[in-house]
Every structure is written in structure tokens, then in C-alpha cells.
Design a protein around this motif. Structure first.
Motif, PDB file in Angstrom:
ATOM      1  N   LYS A   1      90.974  53.741 -15.204  1.00  0.00           N
ATOM      2  CA  LYS A   1      91.523  53.576 -13.850  1.00  0.00           C
ATOM      3  C   LYS A   1      91.954  54.948 -13.301  1.00  0.00           C
ATOM      4  O   LYS A   1      91.655  55.299 -12.159  1.00  0.00           O
ATOM      5  N   THR A   2      92.619  55.725 -14.143  1.00  0.00           N
ATOM      6  CA  THR A   2      93.074  57.064 -13.740  1.00  0.00           C
ATOM      7  C   THR A   2      91.878  57.947 -13.375  1.00  0.00           C
ATOM      8  O   THR A   2      91.916  58.693 -12.394  1.00  0.00           O
ATOM      9  N   ILE A   3      90.823  57.840 -14.159  1.00  0.00           N
ATOM     10  CA  ILE A   3      89.637  58.670 -13.909  1.00  0.00           C
ATOM     11  C   ILE A   3      89.005  58.290 -12.555  1.00  0.00           C
ATOM     12  O   ILE A   3      88.683  59.168 -11.733  1.00  0.00           O
ATOM     13  N   ILE A   4      88.888  56.994 -12.321  1.00  0.00           N
ATOM     14  CA  ILE A   4      88.268  56.538 -11.062  1.00  0.00           C
ATOM     15  C   ILE A   4      89.160  56.927  -9.872  1.00  0.00           C
ATOM     16  O   ILE A   4      88.680  57.438  -8.854  1.00  0.00           O
TER      17      ILE A   4
ATOM     18  N   GLU B   1      80.858  67.869 -11.897  1.00  0.00           N
ATOM     19  CA  GLU B   1      81.722  66.718 -11.545  1.00  0.00           C
ATOM     20  C   GLU B   1      81.742  65.679 -12.670  1.00  0.00           C
ATOM     21  O   GLU B   1      81.525  64.494 -12.463  1.00  0.00           O
ATOM     22  N   ARG B   2      81.978  66.189 -13.865  1.00  0.00           N
ATOM     23  CA  ARG B   2      81.955  65.335 -15.058  1.00  0.00           C
ATOM     24  C   ARG B   2      83.354  65.135 -15.646  1.00  0.00           C
ATOM     25  O   ARG B   2      84.269  65.910 -15.385  1.00  0.00           O
TER      26      ARG B   2
ATOM     27  N   GLY C   1      89.344  62.877  -4.860  1.00  0.00           N
ATOM     28  CA  GLY C   1      88.585  64.121  -4.665  1.00  0.00           C
ATOM     29  C   GLY C   1      88.628  65.085  -5.831  1.00  0.00           C
ATOM     30  O   GLY C   1      88.220  66.245  -5.712  1.00  0.00           O
ATOM     31  N   LYS C   2      89.119  64.627  -6.986  1.00  0.00           N
ATOM     32  CA  LYS C   2      89.118  65.502  -8.177  1.00  0.00           C
ATOM     33  C   LYS C   2      87.678  65.785  -8.588  1.00  0.00           C
ATOM     34  O   LYS C   2      86.860  64.865  -8.646  1.00  0.00           O
ATOM     35  N   LEU C   3      87.391  67.039  -8.868  1.00  0.00           N
ATOM     36  CA  LEU C   3      86.012  67.409  -9.197  1.00  0.00           C
ATOM     37  C   LEU C   3      85.729  67.325 -10.701  1.00  0.00           C
ATOM     38  O   LEU C   3      84.591  67.329 -11.145  1.00  0.00           O
ATOM     39  N   HIS C   4      86.792  67.311 -11.489  1.00  0.00           N
ATOM     40  CA  HIS C   4      86.613  67.238 -12.937  1.00  0.00           C
ATOM     41  C   HIS C   4      87.692  66.324 -13.491  1.00  0.00           C
ATOM     42  O   HIS C   4      88.633  65.962 -12.776  1.00  0.00           O
TER      43      HIS C   4
ATOM     44  N   LEU D   1     102.184  65.871 -13.860  1.00  0.00           N
ATOM     45  CA  LEU D   1     101.510  67.073 -13.334  1.00  0.00           C
ATOM     46  C   LEU D   1      99.992  66.967 -13.350  1.00  0.00           C
ATOM     47  O   LEU D   1      99.322  67.527 -12.489  1.00  0.00           O
ATOM     48  N   GLY D   2      99.446  66.239 -14.329  1.00  0.00           N
ATOM     49  CA  GLY D   2      97.988  66.210 -14.487  1.00  0.00           C
ATOM     50  C   GLY D   2      97.305  65.131 -13.681  1.00  0.00           C
ATOM     51  O   GLY D   2      96.098  65.190 -13.459  1.00  0.00           O
ATOM     52  N   TYR D   3      98.059  64.172 -13.228  1.00  0.00           N
ATOM     53  CA  TYR D   3      97.453  63.010 -12.575  1.00  0.00           C
ATOM     54  C   TYR D   3      96.781  63.381 -11.256  1.00  0.00           C
ATOM     55  O   TYR D   3      97.340  64.106 -10.454  1.00  0.00           O
TER      56      TYR D   3
END
Ligand SMILES: Nc1ncnc2c1ncn2[C@@H]1O[C@H](COP(=O)(O)OP(=O)(O)O)[C@@H](O)[C@H]1O
Ligand SMILES: O=P(O)(O)OC[C@H]1O[C@](O)(COP(=O)(O)O)[C@@H](O)[C@@H]1O
Length: 322
Positions: free
Chosen positions: A204-207, A162-163, A213-216, A320-322
Motif C-alpha cells: 500500500k505504501t509503495i502504491i 522508476e523501480r 509522484g515518488k520516482l523510486h 521521514l521516508g514515507y
């Protein structure tokens, strides 16, 4: 024209061998003598030249690197260096020169033709895809696939832990490798020199991703913007999410070329020889909308990348990646 020479210059790229093969075999098929010049302009000035036959290029279409070796030469940048090169070309009876390389190599070829009686044609060989006059350069597709393979693997371990994973790729001043590999690999963020980026927005996008629920979280970073290590450290400090950096480096420059690169190299190599046979000089060959094209070197180097297409890909990757 009876004798032509071929050399590879600047950073090597997968598919250069396929281009050499096409130049040699097209040349011989048209009754020309084809001379191989080793170590780029440096080898040219030193007379590292040998005659090539059809079998000199047997069994190389699938190989990365360049059988002719590549080099960067400071001496060739000087008029004296180019005079030396011309004298060697004369000794070997070489009237036309095919240069496989990037913008620097093309500038060198143009100057050589401006100053001396030698015809030159350039073939775009660089993984960076940084030449605006052609949709693709030889080696780019293979490099993108190499990066993609790495991203797939990094995604596995990033998910397990989860990094955040920051992946730095090559491209000097051009973000195409990062953009294409990022889009194909489903990266969450792509940082390239052509598009503004804001560090706070990135965090902000990462948080937000974590909350959703994104795992990576995969970030593709083009070299030259800043180091991946530094960025990963800053992200970890601000978001509190463990982050790791991977610099892919010269791995991207090697490996067996993709079918796309081999076919592109074969088409461009053949066309370069045809141009010399037509008596043309100071030209570069490329591909646009799947058609082989050629331009005057100066005109080609002054062209600007088709920014609209680029922007669309970048915007798509964000959606698509967000
Ligand atoms: N402005 C220039 N004038 C003459 N020769 C040049 C020039 N720029 C580059 N070259 C020659 O071409 C070589 C390859 O250029 P470089 O920029 O390193 O790679 P690339 O061709 O991939 O852009 C240089 O080492 C040099 O010998
Ligand atoms: O092999 P070197 O000298 O470290 O150069 C690295 C550079 O070469 C490249 O791989 C290719 O650049 P060129 O083809 O323009 O020479 C760049 O992406 C990278 O920055």
C-alpha cells in the motif's frame, strides 16, 4: 601480569586491526609482552602464536579485516577443546587474554576463565551491533557507511527506471544495520526483526508513493526475515511496479574503518589492557553515552537492547521516508 595474548574471533569487522594495535601498544607501554594468536580459538588450540612488537602493528589502523585472521571453531565449544587451549596458553606463559569478537566469542572466553586459571577481557568486534551492553560495536559504523554508499547508487538507477529497490543487509538477528543505513539513506521502508511488518501495508505504501509522484522506492531488509529476491518478486506481482533485489553480503564486512570505528577500537583496546593490569577477568568493554564502560561477561550478555531509543529511530524513519 607479564604476558598477555590477543585474538580475533567470529565474523571479522573493520576496526579490529585498530583494536589489535591499541592492545599491543598499550600492553608494551605498560611493560607487558604481547602475543598475537592467529585464527581465533582454533589457532589458539593449535599454538599459532607469535610475539608482537610495536612495529608488528604499524600501518594497520586504516586496514579492514584482521591481521590476526579470524575463524569459528567447533572444538573450542567443548571442555576438551578449552583444556587444549589452556595448555597452549601455559606453554607460552600467557596469563591474560584479550578476545575481540561477538557474543559467541565472549561466551567462549567466559567458559575458559571459569574452567582454567586464565584472565579474559572481551572487546566487541562485529558489524551487527547486536550486543546490548554497548551502544556500538567496532565495525558497525563502517558497515552502515558501506550500505549507505550502496543505497545512494541504487537510488540513482531506481529513480531512472522508476523501480522498487529491495536491499538486503547483514545483521543476523539484529536490525541495526538496516535501521541506521535506512534512516541515513532516506529509505521508504525498513524491515527489521525487532518490528512487526505487514506485507499488504508495505505494498500500500509503495502504491501510495507512486501516486504521490515518488520516482523510486527503497526498501531496507535485514537478513533472516526472508530473501530480498523473493520479496522483490512478490512486490512486483502485487503492485505491478518493476522491482529489483540487491544482496550486499560480505561487502559490508570489508573496507577501511571510519574514524568513529578507529577511535572506538583504540579506546576499547587500551581499556581492555588496563583491566587485565588491574587483575580483572571475565569482563567486556564497551561504550555507553560516549563513556568507556566495562561489565561482567554474563551480566553483559544477559542485557537487553535499549528498545525505546530503537523504536524512536524506527518511527522517525517511517515519518521521514514515507
Ligand atoms: N557457547 C560457546 N561455548 C564455547 N565457545 C563458544 C560458544 N559460542 C561460540 N564460541 C566460540 O566462539 C567462536 C565465535 O563465535 P561466533 O558465534 O561464531 O561469533 P561471534 O563471536 O561473532 O558471535 C565460535 O566459533 C566458538 O569457537
Ligand atoms: O561470514 P559468514 O560465516 O558467512 O557469516 C555471516 C554472518 O556474519 C556476520 O557478518 C557477523 O556476525 P558475527 O560477528 O556475530 O560473527 C553476520 O552479519 C552474518 O550473518
Amino acid at each position: 601480569m607479564r604476558t598477555i595474548g590477543v585474538l580475533t574471533s567470529g565474523g571479522d569487522a573493520p576496526g579490529m586491526n585498530a583494536a589489535i594495535r591499541a592492545v599491543v601498544r598499550t600492553g608494551i607501554a605498560n611493560g607487558l609482552r604481547v602475543m598475537g594468536i592467529q585464527r581465533g580459538y582454533s589457532g589458539l588450540m593449535n599454538g599459532e602464536i607469535f610475539e608482537m612488537t610495536r612495529s608488528s602493528v604499524s600501518d594497520i589502523i586504516q586496514r579492514g579485516g584482521t591481521i590476526l585472521k579470524s575463524a569459528r571453531s567447533a572444538e573450542f565449544r567443548t571442555p576438551e577443546g578449552r583444556k587444549k587451549a589452556y595448555n597452549v596458553l601455559k606453554v607460552f606463559g600467557i596469563e591474560g587474554l584479550v578476545v575481540i569478537g561477538g557474543d559467541g566469542s565472549f561466551t567462549g572466553a567466559k567458559l575458559l576463565s571459569d574452567e582454567w586459571d586464565i584472565k579474559t577481557v572481551g572487546i566487541p568486534g562485529t558489524i551487527d551491533n547486536d550486543l546490548a551492553y554497548t551502544d556500538y560495536t567496532i565495525g558497525f559504523d563502517t558497515a552502515v557507511n558501506t550500505v549507505l554508499d550502496a543505497i545512494n547508487k541504487l537510488r540513482d538507477t531506481s529513480t531512472s527506471h522508476e523501480r522498487v529497490s529491495v536491499v538486503e543487509v547483514m545483521g543476523r538477528h539484529c536490525g541495526d544495520i538496516a535501521l541506521y543505513a535506512g534512516l541515513a539513506g532516506g529509505a521508504e521502508s525498513i524491515i527489521i526483526p525487532e518490528e512487526d511488518y505487514n506485507f499488504d501495508e508495505l505494498c500500500k505504501t509503495i502504491i501510495e508513493g507512486k501516486v504521490k509522484g515518488k520516482l523510486h522506492n527503497l526498501i531496507l531488509l535485514a537478513e533472516g526475515i526472508g530473501g530480498a529476491e523473493e520479496l522483490a518478486k512478490k512486490i512486483e506481482e502485487v503492485t505491478g511496479i518493476e522491482s529489483r533485489a540487491t544482496v550486499l553480503g560480505h561487502i559490508q564486512r570489508g573496507g577501511s574503518p571510519t574514524a568513529f570505528d578507529r577511535i572506538l577500537a583504540s579506546r576499547l583496546g587500551a581499556r581492555a589492557v588496563e583491566l587485565l593490569l588491574e587483575g580483572k577477568s571475565k569482563r567486556v568493554v564497551g561504550i555507553r553515552d560516549n563513556k568507556i564502560v566495562d561489565f561482567d561477561i554474563t551480566e553483559a550478555l544477559e542485557m537487553e537492547k535499549r528498545r525505546d531509543d530503537h523504536k524512536k529511530l524506527y518511527e522517525l524513519s517511517k515519518i521521514l521516508g514515507y
